[in-house]
Design a protein around this motif. Structure first.
Motif, short mmCIF file in Angstrom:
data_model
loop_
_atom_site.label_atom_id
_atom_site.label_comp_id
_atom_site.label_asym_id
_atom_site.label_seq_id
_atom_site.Cartn_x
_atom_site.Cartn_y
_atom_site.Cartn_z
N LYS A 1 10.59 1.17 -6.75
CA LYS A 1 9.94 2.38 -6.27
C LYS A 1 8.49 2.46 -6.71
O LYS A 1 7.71 3.23 -6.17
CB LYS A 1 10.71 3.61 -6.76
N PRO B 1 3.70 3.62 0.77
CA PRO B 1 5.07 3.19 1.00
C PRO B 1 5.26 1.72 0.65
O PRO B 1 4.40 0.89 0.93
CB PRO B 1 5.26 3.44 2.51
N THR C 1 6.38 -1.85 1.24
CA THR C 1 6.60 -2.60 2.46
C THR C 1 7.35 -3.89 2.19
O THR C 1 7.44 -4.35 1.06
CB THR C 1 5.26 -2.91 3.15
N PRO D 1 7.68 -0.46 6.21
CA PRO D 1 8.23 0.15 4.99
C PRO D 1 9.71 -0.18 4.81
O PRO D 1 10.44 -0.40 5.78
CB PRO D 1 8.03 1.65 5.23
N ILE D 2 10.14 -0.23 3.57
CA ILE D 2 11.56 -0.36 3.26
C ILE D 2 12.00 0.87 2.48
O ILE D 2 11.19 1.53 1.82
CB ILE D 2 11.86 -1.64 2.46
N ASP D 3 13.27 1.18 2.57
CA ASP D 3 13.81 2.36 1.91
C ASP D 3 14.11 2.03 0.46
O ASP D 3 14.97 1.19 0.17
CB ASP D 3 15.09 2.81 2.64
N VAL D 4 13.40 2.66 -0.45
CA VAL D 4 13.61 2.41 -1.88
C VAL D 4 14.25 3.60 -2.57
O VAL D 4 14.30 3.66 -3.79
CB VAL D 4 12.27 2.07 -2.57
N SER D 5 14.79 4.54 -1.78
CA SER D 5 15.30 5.78 -2.36
C SER D 5 16.68 5.64 -2.98
O SER D 5 17.07 6.46 -3.80
CB SER D 5 15.33 6.89 -1.29
N SER E 1 15.49 -2.79 -4.01
CA SER E 1 15.42 -2.77 -2.54
C SER E 1 14.67 -3.96 -1.98
O SER E 1 14.99 -4.46 -0.89
CB SER E 1 14.74 -1.47 -2.08
N SER F 1 16.18 -6.55 0.77
CA SER F 1 15.55 -6.80 2.07
C SER F 1 15.37 -8.29 2.33
O SER F 1 15.50 -8.76 3.46
CB SER F 1 14.19 -6.09 2.15
#
Length: 378
Positions: A114, A208, A210, A248-252, A257, A261
């Motif tokens: 993150k 964000p 990536t 972007p990738i989801d890091v939440s 993450s 990916s």
């Protein structure tokens, strides 16, 4: 940046006078006391970084580039009929060679994905022939190091040492890690895109995260390129990779993450990159002792000299991590003399990697070894 069909440039031949050896003092004998103190100060800083990251990790880690996100086995195809200035060193003739790619994170400690920090790529090419650099005489590999920014943050050893001292004081809370990530973002120089000349400036608010596979990677520091001097870039050319540029990738939900990916991509996709070379044509506009200077493509364009292909595979596993992360050292000083690193930062890295090798071997009771072929990795 598009592949160049022919080179109409006149590169400068390497001359020892282009290198200023007294910044680090490691290239000369009979060091005076001030240079000895500077060298000892550097080694002390690097040792502290290694000790700190070892303390906060379950396994031995490097001083920098500790967090691997992808460990890829691939093949390099060196192009045939290159212009004479580019047919140098290991690229003198067409051939295919196996290699290992290691995607990682730049700061010393293993940061949560993150936190947006510079990403790096190291490649180790196997079966490379040629007169070897000191310390790698028994190997047949050539290492290249890349970062997803076209210039180094520090122009000199003194600045680099100051940055390392900041990293060395990481005894070390999550809040400090986040602060450090913001420092790296806010002080990063402009990252220039090879494909369109776009520029972005990292800021204190971050951006964000990536996909790491869509990035273009730069050597930042120069190397010998046969009779000449050059910087190197690795550029995605497969449509499936280009589609990931700035995506972007989801890091939440996951702390790893970026790794996920990479693994997800290589389950079904084949990746292709080009290795492109930029030759030095003007020592004033393209200095080799100041890695913070971006070499203008208007002065000297990049030319593609090889293609790297990675087929579908398990792109990260605990076994691969043991073999690659813990069993290999990606030093730019492991290679052939035709591609010797140039400049003060590269000379400093020689100390860094030798210390890292010693620290890792002592911590893990392992011996860092250079592979002979991909069968050594399976």
């Amino acid at each position: 940046m598009q592949p160049t069909v022919s080179s109409g440039i006149s590169p400068l031949e390497y001359h020892p006078g282009y290198e200023i050896l007294d910044e680090t003092g490691i290239a000369e004998q009979g060091l005076d006391q001030s240079r000895i103190r500077r060298k000892d100060n550097l080694q002390s800083t690097l040792r502290k970084i290694s000790e700190t990251t070892n303390h906060h990790s379950a396994y031995s880690t490097r001083s920098v580039h500790t967090h691997s996100h992808g460990l890829i086995y691939a093949e390099m195809e060196i192009y045939d009929n290159l212009p004479a200035h580019f047919a140098q060193g290991m690229f003198a003739s067409a051939k295919k060679l196996p290699l290992v790619m290691r995607f990682s994170t730049v700061p010393g400690d293993i940061l949560n994905d993150k936190l947006c920090t510079p990403r790096s790529l190291a490649i180790k090419i196997l079966g490379v022939e040629g007169e070897r650099l000191s310390g790698s005489e028994q190997a047949t590999t050539q290492n290249f190091l890349f970062v997803n920014g076209s210039s180094f943050l520090s122009s000199s050893v003194q600045q680099f040492l100051s940055n390392l001292k900041l990293l060395a004081n990481t005894d070390n809370t999550p809040e400090f890690k986040q602060f450090l990530a913001q420092i790296l973002q806010s002080t990063s120089k402009l990252i220039q895109s090879l494909s369109g000349g776009r520029e972005r400036l990292m800021n204190n608010e971050g951006q964000p995260e990536t996909n790491i596979l869509g990035e273009t990677y730069f050597s930042q520091d120069p190397i010998l390129y046969g009779n000449f001097m050059a910087k190197v870039a690795l550029v995605p050319i497969a449509p499936s990779l280009i589609a990931l540029t700035n995506k972007p990738i989801d890091v939440s939900f996951a702390s790893d993450s970026l790794k996920k990916s990479v693994v997800d991509f290589f389950i079904t996709h084949t990746a292709e990159w080009e290795l492109r070379v930029q030759l030095c044509t003007d020592i004033n506009k393209m200095p080799i002792e100041d890695s913070s200077v971006v070499w203008s493509e208007d002065v000297s364009p990049y030319l593609a000299v090889a293609k790297i292909t990675a087929k579908p595979q398990i792109a990260w596993s605990h076994y691969r991590s043991q073999v690659v992360d813990n069993g290999m050292m990606f030093s730019p000083w492991h290679g052939i003399k035709s591609h010797r690193p140039l400049g003060s930062v590269m000379r400093l890295r020689k100390i860094t990697y030798e210390m890292s090798k010693h620290t890792n071997a002592m911590a893990d009771a392992n011996t860092i070894a250079e592979p002979k072929d991909l069968d050594d990795l399976c």
